[in-house]
Design a protein around this motif. Sequence first.
Motif, PDB file in Angstrom:
ATOM      1  N   TYR A  33       8.981  -1.293  -5.306  1.00 55.91           N
ATOM      2  CA  TYR A  33       9.379  -1.030  -6.704  1.00 55.91           C
ATOM      3  C   TYR A  33       9.168   0.466  -6.948  1.00 55.91           C
ATOM      4  O   TYR A  33       8.090   1.000  -6.685  1.00 55.91           O
ATOM      5  CB  TYR A  33       8.493  -1.905  -7.591  1.00 55.91           C
ATOM      6  N   LYS A  35      11.963   2.115 -13.384  1.00 60.89           N
ATOM      7  CA  LYS A  35      11.866   1.110 -14.441  1.00 60.89           C
ATOM      8  C   LYS A  35      13.182   0.955 -15.181  1.00 60.89           C
ATOM      9  O   LYS A  35      13.973   1.896 -15.260  1.00 60.89           O
ATOM     10  CB  LYS A  35      10.808   1.555 -15.460  1.00 60.89           C
ATOM     11  N   LYS A  46      -4.087   4.342 -19.573  1.00 61.94           N
ATOM     12  CA  LYS A  46      -3.261   3.163 -19.251  1.00 61.94           C
ATOM     13  C   LYS A  46      -3.953   1.884 -19.734  1.00 61.94           C
ATOM     14  O   LYS A  46      -3.322   0.993 -20.286  1.00 61.94           O
ATOM     15  CB  LYS A  46      -3.048   3.083 -17.731  1.00 61.94           C
ATOM     16  N   SER A  67       0.714  -2.573 -15.435  1.00 61.39           N
ATOM     17  CA  SER A  67       1.203  -1.937 -14.209  1.00 61.39           C
ATOM     18  C   SER A  67       2.080  -2.982 -13.521  1.00 61.39           C
ATOM     19  O   SER A  67       1.614  -4.096 -13.260  1.00 61.39           O
ATOM     20  CB  SER A  67       0.006  -1.573 -13.325  1.00 61.39           C
ATOM     21  N   SER A 123       3.260  -3.570 -10.604  1.00 63.61           N
ATOM     22  CA  SER A 123       2.838  -4.189  -9.341  1.00 63.61           C
ATOM     23  C   SER A 123       1.705  -5.198  -9.576  1.00 63.61           C
ATOM     24  O   SER A 123       1.484  -6.094  -8.758  1.00 63.61           O
ATOM     25  CB  SER A 123       2.403  -3.120  -8.343  1.00 63.61           C
ATOM     26  N   ARG A 143       2.408  -8.944  -9.464  1.00 66.80           N
ATOM     27  CA  ARG A 143       2.423  -9.628  -8.161  1.00 66.80           C
ATOM     28  C   ARG A 143       1.018 -10.015  -7.720  1.00 66.80           C
ATOM     29  O   ARG A 143       0.842 -11.017  -7.026  1.00 66.80           O
ATOM     30  CB  ARG A 143       3.118  -8.731  -7.115  1.00 66.80           C
ATOM     31  N   THR A 175       3.674   5.977 -12.243  1.00 71.57           N
ATOM     32  CA  THR A 175       4.533   5.928 -13.433  1.00 71.57           C
ATOM     33  C   THR A 175       5.295   7.243 -13.593  1.00 71.57           C
ATOM     34  O   THR A 175       6.515   7.247 -13.792  1.00 71.57           O
ATOM     35  CB  THR A 175       3.670   5.661 -14.694  1.00 71.57           C
TER      36      THR A 175
HETATM   37  C1  DP6 Z   1       4.607   2.547  -4.559  1.00 70.90           C
HETATM   38  O1  DP6 Z   1       2.888  -0.699 -10.340  1.00 70.90           O
HETATM   39  O2  DP6 Z   1       1.537   1.392  -9.975  1.00 70.90           O
HETATM   40  O3  DP6 Z   1       3.056   0.808  -5.030  1.00 70.90           O
HETATM   41  O4  DP6 Z   1       4.248  -0.030 -13.309  1.00 70.90           O
HETATM   42  O5  DP6 Z   1       4.126   2.434 -13.570  1.00 70.90           O
HETATM   43  O6  DP6 Z   1       2.017   1.117 -13.247  1.00 70.90           O
HETATM   44  P1  DP6 Z   1       3.496   1.222 -12.945  1.00 70.90           P
HETATM   45  O7  DP6 Z   1       3.617   1.461 -11.380  1.00 70.90           O
HETATM   46  P2  DP6 Z   1       2.865   0.765 -10.165  1.00 70.90           P
HETATM   47  O8  DP6 Z   1       3.832   1.196  -8.977  1.00 70.90           O
HETATM   48  C2  DP6 Z   1       3.692   0.721  -7.682  1.00 70.90           C
HETATM   49  C3  DP6 Z   1       4.566   1.477  -6.784  1.00 70.90           C
HETATM   50  C4  DP6 Z   1       4.367   1.238  -5.306  1.00 70.90           C
HETATM   51  C5  DP6 Z   1       5.392   0.243  -4.782  1.00 70.90           C
HETATM   52  C6  DP6 Z   1       5.140  -1.202  -5.089  1.00 70.90           C
HETATM   53  O9  DP6 Z   1       3.968  -1.634  -5.183  1.00 70.90           O
HETATM   54  O10 DP6 Z   1       6.139  -1.945  -5.202  1.00 70.90           O
END
Ligand code: DP6
Length: 320
Positions: free
Chosen positions: A20, A23, A68, A134, A136, A139, A185
């Motif tokens: 991910y 957004k 956050k 957040s 992630s 999950r 973010t």
């Molecule tokens: C590179 O969940 O930390 O780990 O929603 O802005 O808090 P926010 O971001 P976050 O992003 C994770 C990004 C990653 C890839 C992933 O875990 O999918």
Amino acid sequence: MAARGEATAVAHPNVALVKYWGKQAGAGNRPATPSLSVTLSGIATTTRVEAAPADRLWLNGKEAQDPKIAGFLAELRTAFDIPGIAITTGNDFPTGAGLASSASGFAALTTAIDAAFGLGLDRAERSVWARRGSASAARSIFGGFVALVERGGESVAETVADADHWPLAVTVGVASKQVKSVGSTAGMERARATSPFYNAWTTSTHDDFSVALRAVRARDFDALAEVAEHSSMKLHALTLTSRPAIVYWAPATVAALHALAQLRSAGTGVFASIDAGPQVKAFSALDDADDVADALATVPGIERVIRCSIGPAAAVTDAG
Ligand code: DP6
């Protein structure tokens, strides 16, 4: 279980096989693309919450401020009657260095608050709330192989296969314990606004997700290796082509990638995944984990090797 105004919860970081990074517009912190991860065992965040006169936070033994978390509590309070909270949270792994401490952090925090203050959330609802902190973290509420997808106008996580469906090893090479320069973010917003590859990323990630999901269901290691490494490399292509560029890798990150490629040429099934930090996460069969750990440990600059496998959902460990 009666809410007692205090509770402790444990949650585990997760590593995305299909990442991910970006957004949707609007509220709710909804990802622009589907993602697929494994929740880890072997490393954890433990979070205790207690009703208090005002919000306070202790992170790894030190009092801290976290905008956050403050924003997350404000959002929760628009929906629930929650008093001031003293939060004591700790990670048994490096914080803020690309080991997804915000994923396990918001998963543990949401789970603890739900139990302490009787929010009455089921697992799916807890996941949606954790996502607002957040994405992630949505999950990490679930165990095993977890998808975060669009359904019914909402971004929801769900387990697509249990941990024992395919017990893989995830071996983490810690290349640096420095806190990352640009948080996820801000990094993903910069990519959306400035990387010429952002549209290609959002379009191609849907196919990556389908391929990876099929590979997980079929336990097809080679197919998963190919698409997961590709997704990770594309994420870093985005950060490198953002303006200004964000280089999350340390020298030891690159050295570890070469060491793992060499191991693979010698016949060991292994692939690498890197998040918003320098750490290298190597996926392999459990039987190959010793070889992978040995290879990572001898890479110059790798400070520590952490052995994980696929782990469980977030859970309350003490409800009062
Ligand atoms: C590179 O969940 O930390 O780990 O929603 O802005 O808090 P926010 O971001 P976050 O992003 C994770 C990004 C990653 C890839 C992933 O875990 O999918």
